[in-house]
Design a protein around this motif. Structure first.
Motif, PDB file in Angstrom:
ATOM      1  N   LEU A   1       0.834  -1.214   0.000  1.00 62.40           N
ATOM      2  CA  LEU A   1       0.000   0.000   0.000  1.00 62.40           C
ATOM      3  C   LEU A   1       0.861   1.254   0.000  1.00 62.40           C
ATOM      4  CD1 LEU A   1      -2.880  -0.938   2.467  1.00 62.40           C
ATOM      5  CD2 LEU A   1      -3.066  -0.572  -0.002  1.00 62.40           C
ATOM      6  N   LYS A   2       1.921   1.250   0.801  1.00 67.27           N
ATOM      7  CA  LYS A   2       2.834   2.395   0.852  1.00 67.27           C
ATOM      8  C   LYS A   2       3.501   2.615  -0.507  1.00 67.27           C
ATOM      9  CE  LYS A   2       6.105   5.214   2.744  1.00 67.27           C
ATOM     10  NZ  LYS A   2       6.507   5.971   1.570  1.00 67.27           N
ATOM     11  N   LYS A   3       3.949   1.548  -1.108  1.00 71.14           N
ATOM     12  CA  LYS A   3       4.589   1.624  -2.429  1.00 71.14           C
ATOM     13  C   LYS A   3       3.608   2.181  -3.463  1.00 71.14           C
ATOM     14  CE  LYS A   3       6.280  -1.769  -5.726  1.00 71.14           C
ATOM     15  NZ  LYS A   3       6.683  -3.177  -5.821  1.00 71.14           N
ATOM     16  N   TRP A   4       2.377   1.677  -3.474  1.00 70.36           N
ATOM     17  CA  TRP A   4       1.374   2.152  -4.430  1.00 70.36           C
ATOM     18  C   TRP A   4       1.026   3.614  -4.177  1.00 70.36           C
ATOM     19  CZ3 TRP A   4      -2.805  -2.278  -4.889  1.00 70.36           C
ATOM     20  CH2 TRP A   4      -2.193  -3.427  -5.418  1.00 70.36           C
ATOM     21  N   GLN A   5       0.982   4.006  -2.906  1.00 74.03           N
ATOM     22  CA  GLN A   5       0.717   5.411  -2.577  1.00 74.03           C
ATOM     23  C   GLN A   5       1.819   6.292  -3.151  1.00 74.03           C
ATOM     24  OE1 GLN A   5      -2.141   6.697  -0.781  1.00 74.03           O
ATOM     25  NE2 GLN A   5      -1.312   8.473  -1.829  1.00 74.03           N
ATOM     26  N   ASP A   6       3.045   5.865  -2.997  1.00 73.88           N
ATOM     27  CA  ASP A   6       4.172   6.605  -3.567  1.00 73.88           C
ATOM     28  C   ASP A   6       4.040   6.709  -5.088  1.00 73.88           C
ATOM     29  OD1 ASP A   6       5.232   6.902  -1.025  1.00 73.88           O
ATOM     30  OD2 ASP A   6       6.750   5.328  -1.278  1.00 73.88           O
ATOM     31  N   ILE A   7       3.632   5.619  -5.713  1.00 76.48           N
ATOM     32  CA  ILE A   7       3.464   5.608  -7.168  1.00 76.48           C
ATOM     33  C   ILE A   7       2.474   6.675  -7.619  1.00 76.48           C
ATOM     34  CG2 ILE A   7       2.379   4.273  -9.054  1.00 76.48           C
ATOM     35  CD1 ILE A   7       3.833   1.785  -7.920  1.00 76.48           C
ATOM     36  N   ILE A   8       1.320   6.725  -6.991  1.00 79.52           N
ATOM     37  CA  ILE A   8       0.315   7.692  -7.468  1.00 79.52           C
ATOM     38  C   ILE A   8       0.684   9.122  -7.079  1.00 79.52           C
ATOM     39  CG2 ILE A   8      -1.571   6.064  -7.817  1.00 79.52           C
ATOM     40  CD1 ILE A   8      -2.711   6.891  -5.125  1.00 79.52           C
ATOM     41  N   ASN A   9       1.393   9.295  -5.971  1.00 78.69           N
ATOM     42  CA  ASN A   9       1.878  10.638  -5.640  1.00 78.69           C
ATOM     43  C   ASN A   9       2.900  11.112  -6.672  1.00 78.69           C
ATOM     44  OD1 ASN A   9       0.255  10.935  -3.370  1.00 78.69           O
ATOM     45  ND2 ASN A   9       1.819  10.203  -1.969  1.00 78.69           N
ATOM     46  N   ILE A  10       3.793  10.220  -7.065  1.00 85.81           N
ATOM     47  CA  ILE A  10       4.785  10.563  -8.092  1.00 85.81           C
ATOM     48  C   ILE A  10       4.092  10.886  -9.415  1.00 85.81           C
ATOM     49  CG2 ILE A  10       6.635   9.574  -9.523  1.00 85.81           C
ATOM     50  CD1 ILE A  10       7.522   8.047  -6.918  1.00 85.81           C
TER      51      ILE A  10
ATOM     52  N   ALA B   1       1.078  12.072  -9.961  1.00 82.96           N
ATOM     53  CA  ALA B   1       0.435  13.391  -9.872  1.00 82.96           C
ATOM     54  C   ALA B   1       1.473  14.508  -9.950  1.00 82.96           C
ATOM     55  CB  ALA B   1      -0.388  13.502  -8.595  1.00 82.96           C
ATOM     56  N   ASP B   2       2.611  14.319  -9.289  1.00 86.26           N
ATOM     57  CA  ASP B   2       3.667  15.334  -9.315  1.00 86.26           C
ATOM     58  C   ASP B   2       4.282  15.486 -10.698  1.00 86.26           C
ATOM     59  OD1 ASP B   2       3.328  15.871  -6.624  1.00 86.26           O
ATOM     60  OD2 ASP B   2       5.081  14.722  -5.972  1.00 86.26           O
ATOM     61  N   ILE B   3       4.622  14.381 -11.325  1.00 89.88           N
ATOM     62  CA  ILE B   3       5.282  14.438 -12.632  1.00 89.88           C
ATOM     63  C   ILE B   3       4.351  15.004 -13.707  1.00 89.88           C
ATOM     64  CG2 ILE B   3       6.204  13.028 -14.527  1.00 89.88           C
ATOM     65  CD1 ILE B   3       7.498  11.248 -12.372  1.00 89.88           C
ATOM     66  N   ILE B   4       3.119  14.502 -13.729  1.00 86.51           N
ATOM     67  CA  ILE B   4       2.174  14.940 -14.768  1.00 86.51           C
ATOM     68  C   ILE B   4       1.570  16.299 -14.423  1.00 86.51           C
ATOM     69  CG2 ILE B   4       0.102  14.301 -16.086  1.00 86.51           C
ATOM     70  CD1 ILE B   4       0.767  11.378 -15.537  1.00 86.51           C
ATOM     71  N   GLN B   5       1.698  16.711 -13.172  1.00 81.72           N
ATOM     72  CA  GLN B   5       1.156  17.978 -12.674  1.00 81.72           C
ATOM     73  C   GLN B   5      -0.363  18.052 -12.861  1.00 81.72           C
ATOM     74  OE1 GLN B   5       3.525  21.126 -14.423  1.00 81.72           O
ATOM     75  NE2 GLN B   5       5.313  20.536 -13.236  1.00 81.72           N
TER      76      GLN B   5
ATOM     77  N   ASP C   1      -1.983  12.420  -2.868  1.00 83.27           N
ATOM     78  CA  ASP C   1      -2.066  13.473  -1.856  1.00 83.27           C
ATOM     79  C   ASP C   1      -1.910  14.857  -2.480  1.00 83.27           C
ATOM     80  OD1 ASP C   1      -2.322  11.551   0.187  1.00 83.27           O
ATOM     81  OD2 ASP C   1      -0.146  11.343   0.351  1.00 83.27           O
ATOM     82  N   SER C   2      -2.157  14.965  -3.766  1.00 86.33           N
ATOM     83  CA  SER C   2      -1.941  16.209  -4.501  1.00 86.33           C
ATOM     84  C   SER C   2      -3.009  17.263  -4.185  1.00 86.33           C
ATOM     85  CB  SER C   2      -1.908  15.928  -6.004  1.00 86.33           C
ATOM     86  OG  SER C   2      -2.902  15.004  -6.365  1.00 86.33           O
TER      87      SER C   2
ATOM     88  N   GLU D   1       3.096  11.015 -24.779  1.00 91.16           N
ATOM     89  CA  GLU D   1       3.462   9.597 -24.905  1.00 91.16           C
ATOM     90  C   GLU D   1       4.322   9.165 -23.715  1.00 91.16           C
ATOM     91  OE1 GLU D   1       2.684   6.886 -26.853  1.00 91.16           O
ATOM     92  OE2 GLU D   1       1.098   8.253 -27.515  1.00 91.16           O
ATOM     93  N   LEU D   2       5.170  10.060 -23.246  1.00 91.42           N
ATOM     94  CA  LEU D   2       6.002   9.749 -22.086  1.00 91.42           C
ATOM     95  C   LEU D   2       5.143   9.477 -20.847  1.00 91.42           C
ATOM     96  CD1 LEU D   2       8.874   9.444 -21.005  1.00 91.42           C
ATOM     97  CD2 LEU D   2       8.826  11.896 -20.468  1.00 91.42           C
ATOM     98  N   PHE D   3       4.108  10.280 -20.622  1.00 91.92           N
ATOM     99  CA  PHE D   3       3.211  10.066 -19.474  1.00 91.92           C
ATOM    100  C   PHE D   3       2.451   8.753 -19.621  1.00 91.92           C
ATOM    101  CE2 PHE D   3       2.816  14.945 -18.851  1.00 91.92           C
ATOM    102  CZ  PHE D   3       4.045  14.979 -18.224  1.00 91.92           C
ATOM    103  N   ILE D   4       2.047   8.440 -20.837  1.00 90.19           N
ATOM    104  CA  ILE D   4       1.337   7.179 -21.076  1.00 90.19           C
ATOM    105  C   ILE D   4       2.267   5.995 -20.797  1.00 90.19           C
ATOM    106  CG2 ILE D   4       0.231   5.742 -22.847  1.00 90.19           C
ATOM    107  CD1 ILE D   4      -0.809   8.443 -24.082  1.00 90.19           C
ATOM    108  N   LYS D   5       3.510   6.073 -21.257  1.00 86.39           N
ATOM    109  CA  LYS D   5       4.491   5.016 -20.983  1.00 86.39           C
ATOM    110  C   LYS D   5       4.730   4.875 -19.483  1.00 86.39           C
ATOM    111  CE  LYS D   5       7.061   5.340 -25.312  1.00 86.39           C
ATOM    112  NZ  LYS D   5       8.346   5.740 -25.921  1.00 86.39           N
ATOM    113  N   LEU D   6       4.814   5.987 -18.781  1.00 84.40           N
ATOM    114  CA  LEU D   6       5.007   5.963 -17.337  1.00 84.40           C
ATOM    115  C   LEU D   6       3.831   5.261 -16.647  1.00 84.40           C
ATOM    116  CD1 LEU D   6       6.738   6.881 -14.894  1.00 84.40           C
ATOM    117  CD2 LEU D   6       5.396   9.007 -14.907  1.00 84.40           C
ATOM    118  N   LEU D   7       2.615   5.577 -17.073  1.00 82.49           N
ATOM    119  CA  LEU D   7       1.436   4.940 -16.489  1.00 82.49           C
ATOM    120  C   LEU D   7       1.479   3.427 -16.720  1.00 82.49           C
ATOM    121  CD1 LEU D   7      -1.116   5.763 -14.885  1.00 82.49           C
ATOM    122  CD2 LEU D   7      -2.346   5.717 -17.051  1.00 82.49           C
ATOM    123  N   TYR D   8       1.876   3.000 -17.924  1.00 84.20           N
ATOM    124  CA  TYR D   8       2.010   1.568 -18.203  1.00 84.20           C
ATOM    125  C   TYR D   8       3.052   0.917 -17.296  1.00 84.20           C
ATOM    126  CZ  TYR D   8      -1.006   0.933 -22.288  1.00 84.20           C
ATOM    127  OH  TYR D   8      -2.092   0.812 -23.118  1.00 84.20           O
ATOM    128  N   GLN D   9       4.157   1.588 -17.050  1.00 80.45           N
ATOM    129  CA  GLN D   9       5.185   1.025 -16.174  1.00 80.45           C
ATOM    130  C   GLN D   9       4.679   0.873 -14.740  1.00 80.45           C
ATOM    131  OE1 GLN D   9       8.171  -0.399 -16.996  1.00 80.45           O
ATOM    132  NE2 GLN D   9       7.245  -0.132 -19.015  1.00 80.45           N
TER     133      GLN D   9
END
Length: 182
Positions: A31-40, A42-46, A67-68, A149-157
């Motif tokens: 859960l902590k790892k997944w939380q970090d993923i979605i926080n990252i 939101a931050d990267i894609i703004q 947490d954005s 495309e970069l954001f889409i690739k990131l989401l897939y990863q």
């Protein structure tokens, strides 16, 4: 195995989706790892909102939310299926959905997320190793967004990382069952 019925945009009738209640619990570490993923994300894609959604028999849940600033969703919030959420289409089609601006789309202009000013959406399905649906990982914006495309690739990863965690949870469960039976 149980099935949920989801509303897929522009398709009738409702789509049956296999779900299960026999899956292992998501650990605190994951859960902590997944939380970090979605926080990252939101931050990267703004964007104001990154979510991991979980499907249940008759509803869909905001399993985790970024947490954005400006995120209008509440963790553990549940909405009845068949309401036409973006995520239902992702789950029903088991494919990426990109809606740059729902207000400019005849088929998406009545989406319930618009009430929260979330007019742009990018989402992917999350599946257990046996192809049953867990839910989605998605990002939403309060302005038109075509997502690079970069954001889409990131989401897939990130989707792949989450699905790998689900695989490891299943393997761990099988290992414990094997040990207990011996």
């Amino acid at each position: 195995m149980k099935k949920s019925k989801v509303k897929v945009n522009q398709i009738k009738p409702l789509i049956n989706v296999p779900i299960s209640f026999e899956k292992p619990e998501i650990t605190a570490k994951i859960l902590k790892k997944w939380q970090d993923i979605i926080n990252i994300l939101a931050d990267i894609i703004q964007i104001p909102s990154a979510l991991i959604m979980k499907i249940h028999e008759s509803e869909i849940e905001v399993f985790l939310k970024s947490d954005s600033d400006g995120n209008p969703y509440e963790q553990n919030e549940k909405v009845s299926l068949n309401s036409g959420l973006y995520c239902e289409t992702v789950i029903g089609k088991r494919d990426k959905l990109l809606v740059p601006n729902a207000l400019a789309s005849e088929s998406w202009k009545d989406n319930p997320d618009i009430e929260l000013n979330m007019i742009s959406y990018l989402g992917l399905p999350i599946e257990w190793p046996d192809n049953e649906v867990f839910g989605t990982i998605c990002v939403l914006d309060n302005k038109e967004n075509h997502y690079s495309e970069l954001f889409i690739k990131l989401l897939y990863q990130f989707k792949n990382l989450i699905e790998q965690d689900l695989y490891l949870l299943i393997e761990k469960k099988h290992l414990h069952e094997t040990i207990e039976s011996k």
